[in-house]
Structure formats: C-alpha cells, structure tokens
Design a protein around this motif. Structure first.
Motif, PDB file in Angstrom:
ATOM      1  N   LEU A 280      36.781 -59.084 -56.876  1.00 49.45           N
ATOM      2  CA  LEU A 280      35.939 -60.310 -56.729  1.00 49.45           C
ATOM      3  C   LEU A 280      35.113 -60.098 -55.425  1.00 49.45           C
ATOM      4  O   LEU A 280      33.794 -60.518 -55.267  1.00 49.45           O
ATOM      5  CB  LEU A 280      36.873 -61.237 -56.411  1.00 49.45           C
ATOM      6  CG  LEU A 280      36.310 -62.680 -56.229  1.00 49.45           C
ATOM      7  CD1 LEU A 280      36.055 -63.409 -57.711  1.00 49.45           C
ATOM      8  CD2 LEU A 280      37.379 -63.955 -55.689  1.00 49.45           C
ATOM      9  N   LEU A 281      35.538 -59.648 -54.416  1.00 55.42           N
ATOM     10  CA  LEU A 281      34.972 -59.439 -53.119  1.00 55.42           C
ATOM     11  C   LEU A 281      33.651 -58.455 -53.256  1.00 55.42           C
ATOM     12  O   LEU A 281      32.775 -58.575 -52.702  1.00 55.42           O
ATOM     13  CB  LEU A 281      35.875 -58.956 -51.907  1.00 55.42           C
ATOM     14  CG  LEU A 281      36.871 -60.051 -51.488  1.00 55.42           C
ATOM     15  CD1 LEU A 281      37.496 -59.259 -50.286  1.00 55.42           C
ATOM     16  CD2 LEU A 281      35.990 -61.245 -50.904  1.00 55.42           C
ATOM     17  N   GLY A 282      34.180 -57.122 -54.016  1.00 56.30           N
ATOM     18  CA  GLY A 282      32.900 -56.229 -54.202  1.00 56.30           C
ATOM     19  C   GLY A 282      31.848 -56.992 -54.846  1.00 56.30           C
ATOM     20  O   GLY A 282      30.493 -56.909 -54.303  1.00 56.30           O
ATOM     21  N   GLY A 283      32.360 -57.665 -55.946  1.00 56.61           N
ATOM     22  CA  GLY A 283      30.980 -58.304 -56.682  1.00 56.61           C
ATOM     23  C   GLY A 283      29.995 -59.309 -55.801  1.00 56.61           C
ATOM     24  O   GLY A 283      29.040 -59.117 -55.890  1.00 56.61           O
ATOM     25  N   ALA A 284      30.838 -60.043 -55.157  1.00 61.39           N
ATOM     26  CA  ALA A 284      30.267 -61.162 -54.527  1.00 61.39           C
ATOM     27  C   ALA A 284      29.239 -60.414 -53.182  1.00 61.39           C
ATOM     28  O   ALA A 284      28.432 -60.750 -52.826  1.00 61.39           O
ATOM     29  CB  ALA A 284      31.211 -62.094 -53.671  1.00 61.39           C
ATOM     30  N   THR A 285      30.002 -59.284 -52.713  1.00 61.02           N
ATOM     31  CA  THR A 285      29.114 -58.576 -51.682  1.00 61.02           C
ATOM     32  C   THR A 285      27.808 -57.981 -52.089  1.00 61.02           C
ATOM     33  O   THR A 285      26.869 -58.036 -51.663  1.00 61.02           O
ATOM     34  CB  THR A 285      30.128 -57.483 -50.957  1.00 61.02           C
ATOM     35  OG1 THR A 285      31.523 -57.899 -50.769  1.00 61.02           O
ATOM     36  CG2 THR A 285      29.617 -56.920 -49.432  1.00 61.02           C
ATOM     37  N   LEU A 286      28.020 -57.371 -53.358  1.00 56.65           N
ATOM     38  CA  LEU A 286      26.928 -56.658 -53.756  1.00 56.65           C
ATOM     39  C   LEU A 286      25.677 -57.835 -54.168  1.00 56.65           C
ATOM     40  O   LEU A 286      24.385 -57.645 -54.068  1.00 56.65           O
ATOM     41  CB  LEU A 286      27.124 -56.102 -55.103  1.00 56.65           C
ATOM     42  CG  LEU A 286      28.032 -54.754 -54.918  1.00 56.65           C
ATOM     43  CD1 LEU A 286      28.336 -53.814 -56.216  1.00 56.65           C
ATOM     44  CD2 LEU A 286      26.976 -53.809 -54.023  1.00 56.65           C
TER      45      LEU A 286
END
Ligand code: UDP
Ligand code: MG
Length: 339
Positions: A280-286
């Motif tokens: 979730l965090l990886g996706g949001a960050t990218l």
C-alpha cells in the motif's frame, strides 16, 4: 474596419491551419476557403503552419503562396505538435478575426461566414460543437467523456467535451494568447479560462478528405495529461490528503502493535499485514512521486526557455519576426506587433 499595413491593408479574417503531413488536403482546403470566403464578400488570408511534415506539405504551401499571396505561412524544422503550430499561426495572423481550423477538411469551411456573423454580433470567441453522428471509435469517445469529467472537476474551468479546436477568436483574444509566456499551451482549457463573451455553433464532423489522423491513444493521453497538469494543482493536494489518510490508519495501527508487543507478549503473526502495508505504502509513494515528477518536468521545460518551435521557412512575413515570436517570454508587454 481593418487598419492599414502597407501591403493593401490587413484582411478581416485570418484562417489559421496547422498541417502535419497534409499534402493531399491543402490544395482542396485552399480552394474551399477561397470559394467560400470570396462568396461571402470577406477579405481573408490563410496561415498554413507546416508542423515538420515528412511529406510534400511544404512544397504545396510554397506553390499556393506563389499563386496567391493571401496564402502565408511557416514551416517548422521538426514536428512540434498541433498546439504549438496553432500558436505560431496565431502569431502570424493579421486579421481582426482569426479562425483556427484543421487542414484535413473535417471542419466545414462553409461554417466560417456564420462564425464571422456571430462575431459581428459581439462575441469575442465563437466556439463550435461537434454533433455526435461522429464515427470516432466507441473506445475513443468513452475515454474522452471520462477525461473531460476529470479535467473539469480538477481545473475548475468548464471545457465542452465535443468542442474541437475549430473556433473564431477576436483580435483582442489572439493578442492575449500570443503574449502568454507559457510553453504548454492547451487551448481547450486556455480559451474558456480567458473569459470574454463566448458562444457555440454546432456542426457535423466530416471524414478526413485524405490522409490519416496522427492522434493515436498515446498522443491523446499525453495531451490529456498536459491539460490536467497545466491547469490544476489539485493532484498535488491529493497527495497530501493521501498522506494524511495513510497516517490516520497507520498511527493507530502502530500504537496497537506496540501495545501488543509490550503488554500482550510478542507473537509472530503479521506476515500478511506487513506485506499489505508495504504494498500500500509503496504504491502510494510511487504514484505521489510520479505526480510530483509531472509537475517538476513541466517546470523544467518552462525554465529552459527554449523557443516554442524552430523555423525552416517562412512565406509572406519577415522571417526574423516569426523566429522571434517563438520566444514568448522575451516579448515586451506593449509588443503586439502583427507579423
Ligand atoms: N497536426 C499538426 N501537428 C501534429 C498533428 C496534427 O499540426 O503533430 C494537425 C493536422 O494536420 C490537422 C490537425 O492538427 O490539421 C488535427 O490533426 P488530425 O486530423 O490528425 O487529428 P484528429 O482530427 O484525428 O483529431
Ligand atoms: Mg482530423
């Protein structure tokens, strides 16, 4: 009405047409404009902008200009895209009213006298709306409906979905557009943003007279992204909201995890939750980085202050002035010279 420019006076109407690989259309385009506007008793000129065509578009403009000095124009040293071509055409136009129209005859030339009439009634901007008997593929139409919904929600301007770049602009509007210092020119959003008295005339979109469309899915997507990013900073704000929401979820969860660790004794479950949170965090960050990148990329483009286009050949105007017009940020405020 038109003031004098030494060469027999400026025409009332300038017809600006961007042309990319339109060798098979320009002769017919010229013929139709000449017949139609002469019949309507209008004085006119055509500005043809060869947008770095790979076919004989340039030769056709050259031929037409020799035959009829009312055909003027410029040829770019490479392809810069339709919006830039229109900008160059606007900078060259001398008319009191300027009509922007495609070179492929999809936009009916016969509508121009009616647009001029409407302009005379006092509208500074006369837009046109495609009537949907349109043969555009369903997927293209569907995507365009979604795009305009998003675009209007984000930019706060109201852009008509079926309104093409076929419009008449008053001299005042043209002078304003020509003076805009920005590089990304998304006329569909810029023109409603300007204000002024605007109205719309419906028309039936025709098939191309010859040749093929140069707008595929990716070019349209690029244009759409330009439109959104150059007109709205809401995606940037959306990142902050996203961050806030993620914090709202993760802080209580973190506290709960600590509580578990200290008071309930550490267990070893949690693999699934860790993976989920990471994804979730990886996706949001990218995504957030991507959005930031879109804006930074455009800032980068603006600060380089490169010219809007590079000129190969000019017909019916001073080449130096046309080249100069490609540097909008260097124009003084009082400079509204017509090339
Ligand atoms: N055009 C241009 N530069 C480009 C692509 C297109 O000047 O890079 C011109 C093209 O010659 C035409 C107009 O923009 O006069 C609209 O293009 P096209 O007909 O290919 O698009 P469609 O009508 O399919 O949306
Ligand atoms: Mg077309």
């Amino acid at each position: 009405m038109a003031e004098s420019h030494g060469d027999g006076g400026a025409p009332l109407v300038s017809v600006v047409t961007p042309a990319f690989n339109e060798e098979a259309n320009l002769e017919e385009f010229y013929r139709q404009v000449a017949v139609c506007l002469d019949a309507a008793g209008l004085t006119w000129e055509i500005i043809m902008v060869d947008d770095g065509s790979r076919d004989a578009t340039e030769n056709v403009i050259d031929r037409l200009n020799r035959r009829d000095a009312r055909v003027r124009g410029v040829s770019f040293a490479r392809n810069f895209g339709n919006q830039v071509a229109v900008s160059a055409g606007l900078a060259m136009a001398r008319g009191e009213a300027v009509v922007i129209i495609d070179a492929d005859l999809q936009h009916p030339v016969e509508l121009i006298p009616k647009m001029v009439e409407t302009w005379r009634e006092g509208y500074e901007i006369v837009n046109t709306v495609r009537r949907y008997g349109n043969k555009a593929p369903l997927s293209k139409r569907f995507l365009s409906v979604i795009f305009y919904k998003v675009m209007n929600a984000l930019s706060g301007t109201k852009i008509e979905a079926a309104a093409p770049d076929f419009k008449l602009l008053d001299r005042r509007v043209v002078d304003l557009l020509v003076q805009l210092p920005e590089r990304t020119r998304y006329f569909k959003a810029l023109i409603p943003w300007l204000g002024f008295r605007q109205t719309s005339i419906p028309f039936d979109c025709k098939e191309r007279f010859a040749g093929t469309s140069s707008f595929n899915f990716f070019r349209l997507a690029e244009l759409a992204l330009d439109g959104i990013v150059s007109f709205s900073t809401k995606p940037l704000r959306a990142i902050s909201y996203l961050g806030a929401i993620v914090l709202l979820i993760t802080v209580p969860y973190g506290l709960w995890a600590l509580f578990q660790f200290f008071f309930l004794g550490a267990k070893t479950p949690g693999w699934t939750s860790i993976i989920l949170v990471n994804l979730l965090l990886g996706g949001a960050t990218l995504i957030s980085l991507g959005i930031l990148g879109e804006y930074i990329g455009r800032i980068y483009n603006e600060v380089k202050q490169r010219p809007l286009y590079t000129v190969k050949k000019v017909w019916g105007a001073d080449e130096k002035q046309v080249v100069q017009a490609a540097f909008p940020h260097e124009r003084g405020e009082d400079e509204t010279t017509r090339l």
